[in-house]
Structure formats: C-alpha cells, structure tokens
Design an enzyme around this catalytic site. Structure first.
Site, PDB file in Angstrom:
ATOM      1  CE  LYS A   1     -13.261 -52.210  -0.135  1.00  9.08           C
ATOM      2  NZ  LYS A   1     -14.477 -52.632   0.302  1.00  9.08           N
TER       3      LYS A   1
HETATM    4  N1  PMP Z   1     -16.322 -57.791  -4.013  1.00  4.35           N
HETATM    5  C1  PMP Z   1     -16.934 -56.305  -3.234  1.00  4.35           C
HETATM    6  C2  PMP Z   1     -18.265 -56.445  -2.845  1.00  4.35           C
HETATM    7  C3  PMP Z   1     -15.402 -56.532  -2.291  1.00  4.35           C
HETATM    8  O1  PMP Z   1     -16.853 -55.573  -0.481  1.00  4.35           O
HETATM    9  C4  PMP Z   1     -14.770 -57.329  -1.563  1.00  4.35           C
HETATM   10  C5  PMP Z   1     -13.600 -56.772  -0.286  1.00  4.35           C
HETATM   11  N2  PMP Z   1     -12.803 -55.329  -0.337  1.00  4.35           N
HETATM   12  C6  PMP Z   1     -13.693 -57.995  -2.681  1.00  4.35           C
HETATM   13  C7  PMP Z   1     -15.163 -58.210  -4.020  1.00  4.35           C
HETATM   14  C8  PMP Z   1     -12.728 -58.234  -2.606  1.00  4.35           C
HETATM   15  O2  PMP Z   1     -11.596 -57.281  -3.035  1.00  4.35           O
HETATM   16  P1  PMP Z   1     -10.163 -57.475  -2.056  1.00  4.35           P
HETATM   17  O3  PMP Z   1      -9.820 -58.805  -2.099  1.00  4.35           O
HETATM   18  O4  PMP Z   1      -9.464 -56.148  -3.644  1.00  4.35           O
HETATM   19  O5  PMP Z   1     -10.570 -56.796  -0.748  1.00  4.35           O
END
Ligand code: PMP
Length: 307
Positions: free
Chosen positions: A158
């Site tokens: 991220k």
């Molecule tokens: N894809 C992306 C590109 C994201 O930024 C997120 C948010 N973190 C998600 C998917 C969903 O991830 P999570 O369920 O861990 O928040």
C-alpha cells in the site's frame, strides 16, 4: 469527504495536538510519493471500542515497508499499541477510521530513498460508510485507467504514490456520473475497484479475483468476508474474471475497510440483478457488520479491545 478533527495524532512516538501535526514542505514523501499507509477501523462494541484485525493491518503495513525497503523504527507491537492509544486518547465513542502512515521525511532530497529519515504517524477520525448508504448499490464504471502491472508498481504494497492510479480512476468515474471505478489489470482481466476488492455471485457461487493473478491488493475485508461466506456454507472461488462476468452476475459487491461491504447496483449501466442488493450480499453484509461490532462470538478473534 471532509475530515472531522479529533484531539491528538501520534507522531514518531509522541501524541501531538491535531493542529500541530505538521511536516516541512520539503518532506521527501510529498515530492516522490515514497511512503506506505494502512486503513483500519475501530468499532463501538458492547465492551468499548475495538480495532478490527489490528495485527493483520499492522503486519501488512510492515510488509509494505519491506517491499519498499523502508526501515521502520518501530516494532509490530509498538505500532499496534500506537493505534490503540490513538483511539483511547481521542473522543471517538462511536468508533473511527485509523490511518497509520510511514513516510520518508525531511533532511535529504533526490530520488535515493535510502538515506532519508523514516517518520511514522497514526491519526484517527470518525468516518461513515465510504461509498454511502449501505442499503443502496454503487453505480460502477470500468475505468480507462489500467491497474498497475506488478512489475511496474508492487501491487501488494500500500504505497502512497501508487494511489495516483486509484485517484485517476476514481476521478474519471465521478466526473462521468458514477460512484466508483472498476480497474482491469494489464492482462485485461478484472482486478479490483479503486480502493476495494470485488466479488461476483452467480448461481449461488461467489467468485473474486486472486490478488496474485489480478494485481489487486490482498484485502483484509476480502479475507474476512470469504471466511464468513464459507462458514455460511457458500462456495467461494478465487477466479479470473472478465467484464462480462460482471454484466451477467446475479450480484456484485465490493469489500474494503473504508467501504465495508458495499453492494453494486450497476456496471457500465448494465443493472446487476434487479438493481437492489441481492440476498447473498445482504446476508454477508449483515454478518460482517455484526462481527466488526463484537456481536458474534465466533468472530471476536478479529477484535482487539482498546481498554
Ligand atoms: N484494494 C485497494 C487498492 C485498497 O486500497 C484497499 C483498501 N486498503 C482494498 C483493496 C481493500 O483492502 P482492505 O479490505 O484490507 O481494506
């Protein structure tokens, strides 16, 4: 969405009043986008605020740092404690969104990230459902912006700068009158939405693209919803999807920490099902929202209580 300020932000080990949580304009991360972040939520439960899947989010933050070779000056336990402390010291009785951020700070310029001091901050503030009212579905559009190729940008990190890609897709969708973008991977297959993973339901089977194949982030909400669905007896498969799988699905929904579990009403103006949240989406959403609020003992393992 405007931010509602809280009282304190944790910066590099100390609590700083919200208005003083500033950085220098020559902060390296502002210029080159070199940093990583997490999106985490704390929910109000019968036993006070609890953070959902705190260890998993914190581990993913450290994994993102490892991928980008950022040497974090705090341990997993210290970063978990910082998030708990931020929720404790702020006035957020109804839970909040938590934003841990690791970024390259002030002191060095030029592209080489290695000599730049690493800084860490954790903020929290109240934040409602990211894609709006849970009872309505989102209107989605396949973006003209393609998801990163994993050899151009490490899609399992991220990384802050990587979100230029998501921002472009989101903006395009909003300007065209939609709520959210769906992005295709470099191979033309479905990857994910701008900040959510994507699921389709057809004939009772639930499918989602595997992060390894689709260049999508391995979502923690995606993982939670898969476990809930399997516990309910549904078949869940990681599978390659193409855009017509979305047009012809019985149900489509998105998962993400900010969006939680959000139904999709249409994709490229093709109505999904009858345009209202379908029965499997509704069932999963209801259990997910009970689980995060500490109402289901089977899923209490995902909660870390703040006090
Ligand atoms: N894809 C992306 C590109 C994201 O930024 C997120 C948010 N973190 C998600 C998917 C969903 O991830 P999570 O369920 O861990 O928040």
């Amino acid at each position: 969405m405007p931010i509602t300020p809280t009282q304190f932000i944790w910066m590099d080990g100390a609590m700083v009043p919200w208005d003083q949580a500033n950085v220098h304009v020559l902060t390296h991360g502002l210029h080159y986008g070199y940093g990583v972040f997490e999106g985490v939520r704390a929910y109000q439960t019968p036993k006070g605020n609890a953070i959902f899947r705190l260890r998993d989010h914190t581990q993913r933050l450290l994994d993102s740092c490892k991928i980008l070779m950022i040497d974090v000056p705090f341990t997993l336990d210290q970063l978990m404690e910082a998030q708990l402390e931020v929720v404790r010291v702020n006035d957020v009785p109804e839970g909040c969104y938590i934003r841990p951020l690791v970024y390259l700070g002030y002191g060095e310029m030029g592209l080489n990230p290695l000599p730049v001091p690493v800084r860490v901050a954790v903020a929290c503030w109240p934040w409602g459902a990211y894609l709006g009212d849970h009872s309505k579905g989102a209107r989605m559009k396949i973006s003209s912006w393609q998801r990163h190729d994993p050899n151009a940008m490490p899609t399992q990190a991220k990384g802050t700068g990587m979100y230029l890609n998501s921002g472009l897709a989101k903006m395009e969708a909003i300007r065209a009158g939609y709520d959210e973008a769906i992005m295709l991977g470099p191979d033309g297959r479905i990857s994910e939405a701008s900040a959510e993973n994507l699921f389709v339901v057809k004939n009772g089977v639930i499918r989602t693209p595997a992060s390894s194949a689709a260049g999508a982030l391995a979502g923690i909400t995606q993982d939670s919803v898969i476990e809930i669905a399997r516990d309910l007896g549904y078949e869940v498969r990681f599978e390659t999807l193409v855009r017509t799988d979305l047009y012809l699905a019985d149900e489509v929904f998105l998962t993400g920490t900010a969006a939680e579990l959000a139904p999709v009403a249409s994709v490229d103006d093709r109505v999904v099902g009858d345009g209202t949240p379908g029965p499997i989406t509704t069932a999963l959403q209801s259990i997910y929202l009970q689980a995060v609020k500490g109402a289901l003992p089977a899923y209490e393992k995902w909660l870390t209580y703040c006090s």
